[in-house]
Enzyme design. Sequence first.
Site, PDB file in Angstrom:
ATOM      1  CG  ASP A  11      -1.737   1.253   1.334  1.00 43.91           C
ATOM      2  OD1 ASP A  11      -2.203   1.744   0.286  1.00 43.91           O
ATOM      3  OD2 ASP A  11      -1.921   1.759   2.461  1.00 43.91           O
ATOM      4  CD  GLU A  71      -4.976   0.743  -2.118  1.00 46.83           C
ATOM      5  OE1 GLU A  71      -5.268   1.937  -1.910  1.00 46.83           O
ATOM      6  OE2 GLU A  71      -5.118  -0.157  -1.271  1.00 46.83           O
ATOM      7  CG  ASP A 143      -0.435   3.325   6.397  1.00 48.03           C
ATOM      8  OD1 ASP A 143      -1.089   3.685   5.399  1.00 48.03           O
ATOM      9  OD2 ASP A 143      -0.173   4.074   7.351  1.00 48.03           O
TER      10      ASP A 143
END
Length: 178
Positions: A11, A71, A143
């Site tokens: 991410d 992502e 996260d």
Amino acid sequence: MAASVRILGIDPGSRVTGFGVIDVRGRDHFYVASGCIKTPADAPLADRIAVIVRHIGEVVAVYKPQQAAVEQVFVNVNPASTLMLGQARGAALAALVSHKLPVSEYTALQVKQAVVGKGKAAKEQVQHMVVQMLGLSGTPQADAADGLAVALTHALRNHGLASRLNPSGMQVKRGRFQ
């Protein structure tokens, strides 16, 4: 017994990049590691990118994933923030590709749909489902949970029932092979 596949989910973020490593054996998912790569907020952009590249390289060297998933960037209201996020994402992709890992990309909507079942899920819902799906005893940082969710999305989309029923690589849209 089914062979194990190790997946690294990323991410990306200009300040904090989350990562998660899982093993997939058949239909089972196992937690390996997760964490956050934090960059100094006051450092020049080039130094922050270097931190991301170096630490992702270390994660790859230690955990030896066979596949990676990242992502995709969403367009923010603030163009400067979007640009910085895109640069952090580019750093993550470069680090993964330099280690010759196959990389898949997923939108935040795809990740939320895969893990929670709805695309408008809150971060807390994603964290909760990551804990449930991996049988964790505690809740990872947001996260890190997002990195694990990206890895789980890749596992569910590529190592699940649809991929076994459809070895030819056809896409599944709205429950139908296309």
